[in-house]
Design an enzyme around this catalytic site. Structure first.
Site, PDB file in Angstrom:
ATOM      1  N   ARG A   1      50.305  53.086  37.209  1.00  0.00           N
ATOM      2  CA  ARG A   1      48.741  52.769  36.508  1.00  0.00           C
ATOM      3  C   ARG A   1      47.789  53.435  36.590  1.00  0.00           C
ATOM      4  NH1 ARG A   1      50.320  46.431  36.540  1.00  0.00           N
ATOM      5  NH2 ARG A   1      51.934  46.585  36.307  1.00  0.00           N
TER       6      ARG A   1
ATOM      7  N   HIS B   1      45.340  47.229  33.340  1.00  0.00           N
ATOM      8  CA  HIS B   1      46.294  47.567  32.803  1.00  0.00           C
ATOM      9  C   HIS B   1      45.941  48.389  31.511  1.00  0.00           C
ATOM     10  CE1 HIS B   1      50.622  46.898  31.460  1.00  0.00           C
ATOM     11  NE2 HIS B   1      50.853  45.655  32.335  1.00  0.00           N
TER      12      HIS B   1
ATOM     13  N   ARG C   1      47.818  49.299  42.791  1.00  0.00           N
ATOM     14  CA  ARG C   1      48.801  48.952  43.063  1.00  0.00           C
ATOM     15  C   ARG C   1      50.399  49.759  42.485  1.00  0.00           C
ATOM     16  NH1 ARG C   1      51.426  44.096  39.935  1.00  0.00           N
ATOM     17  NH2 ARG C   1      49.888  44.022  38.862  1.00  0.00           N
TER      18      ARG C   1
ATOM     19  N   GLU D   1      59.262  50.590  35.931  1.00  0.00           N
ATOM     20  CA  GLU D   1      58.297  50.188  35.566  1.00  0.00           C
ATOM     21  C   GLU D   1      57.273  51.926  36.186  1.00  0.00           C
ATOM     22  OE1 GLU D   1      55.974  46.452  35.637  1.00  0.00           O
ATOM     23  OE2 GLU D   1      57.701  45.802  36.288  1.00  0.00           O
TER      24      GLU D   1
ATOM     25  N   HIS E   1      42.967  43.923  34.954  1.00  0.00           N
ATOM     26  CA  HIS E   1      44.440  43.254  35.541  1.00  0.00           C
ATOM     27  C   HIS E   1      44.372  42.462  37.018  1.00  0.00           C
ATOM     28  CE1 HIS E   1      48.603  42.629  34.726  1.00  0.00           C
ATOM     29  NE2 HIS E   1      49.104  43.317  35.655  1.00  0.00           N
TER      30      HIS E   1
HETATM   31  P1  FAD Z   1      47.813  32.642  40.969  1.00  0.00           P
HETATM   32  O1  FAD Z   1      49.216  32.557  40.409  1.00  0.00           O
HETATM   33  O2  FAD Z   1      46.731  33.479  40.461  1.00  0.00           O
HETATM   34  O3  FAD Z   1      47.028  31.922  41.274  1.00  0.00           O
HETATM   35  C1  FAD Z   1      45.887  30.844  41.558  1.00  0.00           C
HETATM   36  C2  FAD Z   1      46.453  29.383  41.546  1.00  0.00           C
HETATM   37  O4  FAD Z   1      44.600  29.353  42.181  1.00  0.00           O
HETATM   38  C3  FAD Z   1      45.988  28.914  40.272  1.00  0.00           C
HETATM   39  O5  FAD Z   1      46.995  27.893  40.952  1.00  0.00           O
HETATM   40  C4  FAD Z   1      44.371  28.899  39.684  1.00  0.00           C
HETATM   41  O6  FAD Z   1      44.165  27.426  39.297  1.00  0.00           O
HETATM   42  C5  FAD Z   1      44.092  27.756  41.802  1.00  0.00           C
HETATM   43  N1  FAD Z   1      42.733  28.188  41.754  1.00  0.00           N
HETATM   44  C6  FAD Z   1      41.679  29.340  41.109  1.00  0.00           C
HETATM   45  N2  FAD Z   1      40.516  29.236  42.219  1.00  0.00           N
HETATM   46  C7  FAD Z   1      40.877  27.726  42.481  1.00  0.00           C
HETATM   47  C8  FAD Z   1      40.034  26.435  42.939  1.00  0.00           C
HETATM   48  N3  FAD Z   1      38.612  26.932  42.874  1.00  0.00           N
HETATM   49  N4  FAD Z   1      40.006  24.975  43.240  1.00  0.00           N
HETATM   50  C9  FAD Z   1      41.643  25.357  42.804  1.00  0.00           C
HETATM   51  N5  FAD Z   1      41.992  25.844  42.330  1.00  0.00           N
HETATM   52  C10 FAD Z   1      41.558  27.255  42.045  1.00  0.00           C
HETATM   53  N6  FAD Z   1      52.558  41.583  39.215  1.00  0.00           N
HETATM   54  C11 FAD Z   1      53.716  41.430  38.579  1.00  0.00           C
HETATM   55  O7  FAD Z   1      54.284  41.253  40.197  1.00  0.00           O
HETATM   56  N7  FAD Z   1      54.930  41.584  37.666  1.00  0.00           N
HETATM   57  C12 FAD Z   1      54.969  41.268  36.982  1.00  0.00           C
HETATM   58  O8  FAD Z   1      55.200  41.191  36.103  1.00  0.00           O
HETATM   59  C13 FAD Z   1      53.256  41.008  37.136  1.00  0.00           C
HETATM   60  N8  FAD Z   1      52.971  40.318  35.566  1.00  0.00           N
HETATM   61  C14 FAD Z   1      51.633  40.532  35.063  1.00  0.00           C
HETATM   62  C15 FAD Z   1      51.212  39.836  33.517  1.00  0.00           C
HETATM   63  C16 FAD Z   1      50.213  39.091  33.178  1.00  0.00           C
HETATM   64  C17 FAD Z   1      49.460  38.834  31.824  1.00  0.00           C
HETATM   65  C18 FAD Z   1      48.992  39.098  34.510  1.00  0.00           C
HETATM   66  C19 FAD Z   1      48.093  38.046  34.532  1.00  0.00           C
HETATM   67  C20 FAD Z   1      49.514  39.012  36.135  1.00  0.00           C
HETATM   68  C21 FAD Z   1      50.944  40.184  36.180  1.00  0.00           C
HETATM   69  N9  FAD Z   1      50.879  40.325  37.355  1.00  0.00           N
HETATM   70  C22 FAD Z   1      52.308  40.968  37.843  1.00  0.00           C
HETATM   71  C23 FAD Z   1      50.396  40.049  38.991  1.00  0.00           C
HETATM   72  C24 FAD Z   1      50.362  38.184  39.898  1.00  0.00           C
HETATM   73  O9  FAD Z   1      51.635  37.414  38.689  1.00  0.00           O
HETATM   74  C25 FAD Z   1      50.016  37.678  40.243  1.00  0.00           C
HETATM   75  O10 FAD Z   1      49.037  38.811  41.178  1.00  0.00           O
HETATM   76  C26 FAD Z   1      50.622  36.941  41.188  1.00  0.00           C
HETATM   77  O11 FAD Z   1      50.952  36.191  40.384  1.00  0.00           O
HETATM   78  C27 FAD Z   1      49.040  36.457  41.465  1.00  0.00           C
HETATM   79  O12 FAD Z   1      49.742  34.780  42.109  1.00  0.00           O
HETATM   80  P2  FAD Z   1      48.976  34.212  43.099  1.00  0.00           P
HETATM   81  O13 FAD Z   1      49.246  32.892  43.839  1.00  0.00           O
HETATM   82  O14 FAD Z   1      48.016  34.691  44.060  1.00  0.00           O
HETATM   83  O15 FAD Z   1      48.150  33.557  41.784  1.00  0.00           O
HETATM   84  C1  SIN Z   2      53.614  43.792  33.443  1.00  0.00           C
HETATM   85  O1  SIN Z   2      54.573  43.456  32.327  1.00  0.00           O
HETATM   86  O2  SIN Z   2      53.036  45.288  33.087  1.00  0.00           O
HETATM   87  C2  SIN Z   2      52.515  43.676  34.440  1.00  0.00           C
HETATM   88  C3  SIN Z   2      53.302  44.077  36.034  1.00  0.00           C
HETATM   89  C4  SIN Z   2      52.727  44.056  36.658  1.00  0.00           C
HETATM   90  O3  SIN Z   2      51.268  43.996  36.366  1.00  0.00           O
HETATM   91  O4  SIN Z   2      53.063  44.142  38.001  1.00  0.00           O
END
Ligand code: FAD
Ligand code: SIN
Length: 532
Positions: free
Chosen positions: A287, A241, A383, A118, A348
């Site tokens: 990015r 993104h 990032r 990537e 993103h």
């Molecule tokens: P999240 O996975 O967002 O989980 C947050 C949780 O908190 C959820 O369950 C939500 O419901 C809960 N929550 C929020 N507020 C409250 C509240 N007030 N009370 C109770 N619950 C609450 N990163 C990579 O490294 N590789 C990738 O390929 C990649 N692809 C991506 C593609 C997309 C489309 C997106 C949107 C992001 C991508 N990212 C990627 C970024 C990555 O997915 C996220 O940064 C990461 O998953 C965040 O994980 P987390 O556990 O911190 O939060």
């Molecule tokens: C992607 O698959 O392009 C998302 C990867 C990332 O946000 O790290």
């Protein structure tokens, strides 16, 4: 004795994405764990991750190379010790995820992981599960959680605010005692009383009109932590993104950067590639550079989108490598094996957040933060792709070790917390105002606090947000709280923090680009905000 609206646990995890689940799976051996999550448990940014998780897994790669790529993408603002710690734990983390049941894609006929590439990566190092890596991780972690007797998952419970000694006017160090949580169905507010709280609420993409994030990403964690007195840093660094599908019904569906990693090229309206003009790494530049280049091309040529072309690659390969993206695009009428896809950038990832060290410790005792909500210094001003899933697991696991070591990890005595005090009025008829304000914030953030900024636009955004906040706060204190109102209040606060941080940064660096100060200052600094 706990009162009727109080639940007692040793550990409270707010959020059921990769960070929350990874933490819960570790600490459940040492005490009872409540995971609260505001929708169904799988609904998280994690669930939508496509590209994968970055880790050094091949003989051609090295920790040093991953570290340097991360530092370069971070534009001089990464904390190098954090980068080194996170990167070096990558291979162990990947093995542990695989042991928890995550099926990463392997190369055909070889017992080796298939490694994607990537933007900003000089080597192939992105482990993936097809193009639905996040869904696979979320599935496996939720399955692992479901068999742990010490973990209780509460769905449709939304954390409203953290409970701290400071809020209860107790003297001494500010300590987190748990959280007030709204039951979406009954409307009841419950106090969760715990020894250690992990904030794992993810990011704030919904602050912007166009975002790759699902609806849960309303910045609740940053808002709650700020109100509780925690330090928040670098919120101006919102990552856009570069490639989201341009279609009125596609809700900014992400076209993974891994597609460019396999050779896709960005084309202008004239059908010509343009990225070489902007960076030697062309379509695989970091990015921030790609998103800004697309923005510049769209403005220069007066078009609504540019195009992403992978038609030169074998159609079977594209269908097999990107089955979900291919199928989704077909639903919207585009066959990516035959035609370039119309794409635009969208908000993103939140690089800033609640200041935490690499062990997840914040400046509030008993409050840890991991995942997108936290600002550990790994990402700096931008990032590196696929570093966030990695960071979330590494920091969550290190935080779990801290929580277990701390005596406070397990409650020493039950304490009764005051019940929630709500406004008296019933649900307001004027709820339409909530929708209006929600839309207005998202649109003004997109228009005034987007990829290219100026002080004038930021000041205009600040004035409007402050007006909206006055209205929202009046609602908040007068009426019974609802999930929409709580999220709106958080969204407005996070918008304000982004604008304040952007105004503090009098330079252009990484994801923050302002026409008023187009160059980086010689000395890097964090923008830091704390409630007065
Ligand atoms: P999240 O996975 O967002 O989980 C947050 C949780 O908190 C959820 O369950 C939500 O419901 C809960 N929550 C929020 N507020 C409250 C509240 N007030 N009370 C109770 N619950 C609450 N990163 C990579 O490294 N590789 C990738 O390929 C990649 N692809 C991506 C593609 C997309 C489309 C997106 C949107 C992001 C991508 N990212 C990627 C970024 C990555 O997915 C996220 O940064 C990461 O998953 C965040 O994980 P987390 O556990 O911190 O939060
Ligand atoms: C992607 O698959 O392009 C998302 C990867 C990332 O946000 O790290």
């Amino acid at each position: 004795m706990a009162n009727a609206q109080q639940r007692d646990f040793d550990f409270l995890v707010i959020g059921s994405g990769i960070a929350g689940l990874s933490f819960a799976l570790k600490v459940c051996r040492y005490g009872t764990v409540a995971i609260i999550t505001k929708k169904k448990s799988a609904e998280s940014n994690t669930n939508y991750a496509q590209g994968g998780i970055a880790a050094v897994m091949s003989a051609e790669d090295s920790f040093e190379s991953h570290i340097q790529d991360t530092l370069i993408a971070g534009a001089g603002l990464c904390k190098e010790d954090v980068v080194r710690a996170v990167v070096s734990e990558g291979p162990t983390i990947v093995r542990e995820l695989a042991e928890s049941g995550v099926h990463f894609t392997e190369r055909e006929n070889v017992r080796e992981y298939d490694l994607g590439k990537e933007g900003g990566h000089t080597k192939r190092r992105v482990l993936h599960a097809g193009d639905i890596t996040g869904r696979e991780i979320e599935r496996a972690l939720l399955a692992a959680v479901s068999v742990e007797k010490n973990i209780t998952v509460f769905e449709h419970l939304l954390a409203i605010d953290l409970i701290t000694t400071q809020k209860l006017h107790q003297s001494g160090l500010n300590r987190c005692l748990g959280a007030y949580v709204l039951d979406e169905f009954s409307g009841e507010v419950i106090a969760f009383a715990v020894g250690v709280t992990l904030l794992a609420t993810g990011g704030s993409g919904k602050v912007y009109l166009y975002t790759s994030n699902p609806d849960i990403a309303s910045g609740d964690g940053v808002a709650m932590a700020y109100r509780a007195g925690a330090t928040i840093a670098n919120m101006e660094f919102i990552q856009f993104h570069p490639t989201c599908l341009y279609h009125p019904e596609a809700k900014s569906f992400l076209i993974s950067e891994a597609v460019r990693g396999e050779g896709a090229v960005l084309l202008g309206k004239d059908g010509q590639p343009f990225m070489k003009k902007y960076h030697p790494m062309a379509d695989l530049a970091p990015r921030d550079i790609v998103a800004r280049a697309i923005d510049a091309e769209m403005k220069r040529t007066g078009v609504d989108c540019v195009f992403l072309d992978i038609t030169h690659k074998d159609a079977d390969f594209v269908r097999k490598r990107f089955p979900n993206i291919h199928a989704k695009c077909l639903e919207y009428g585009f066959d990516m094996t035959k035609e370039p896809l119309p794409i635009v950038p969208a908000a993103h990832y939140q690089c800033g957040g609640v200041v935490a060290n690499v062990d997840g410790e914040t400046d509030i005792t008993g409050l840890l933060a991991a995942g997108e909500v936290a600002c550990t210094g790994l990402h700096g001003a931008n990032r590196l792709a696929s570093n966030s899933l990695l960071e979330a697991v590494v920091v969550a696991e290190r935080a779990a070790r801290k929580a277990m070591l701390q005596k406070s990890g397990v409650r020493s005595q039950e304490s009764e917390l005051p019940s929630w005090q709500s406004g008296n009025a019933g649900n307001p008829d004027e709820l339409v105002v909530v929708t209006h304000n929600w839309d207005e914030i998202r649109r003004l953030m997109w228009d005034y606090v987007g990829i290219v900024r100026t002080d004038k636009r930021l000041l205009r955004a600040r004035a409007r947000i402050q007006n909206l906040q006055r209205e929202i706060n009046q609602f908040y204190w007068d009426y019974k709280v609802t999930p929409d109102l709580i999220e709106l209040r958080n969204l407005a606060l996070v918008a304000e923090l982004i604008v304040e941080s952007a105004l503090q940064r009098r330079e252009s660096r990484g994801l923050h680009y302002t026409l008023d100060y187009p160059h980086a200052l010689p000395a890097a600094y964090d923008t830091v905000l704390r409630k007065a």
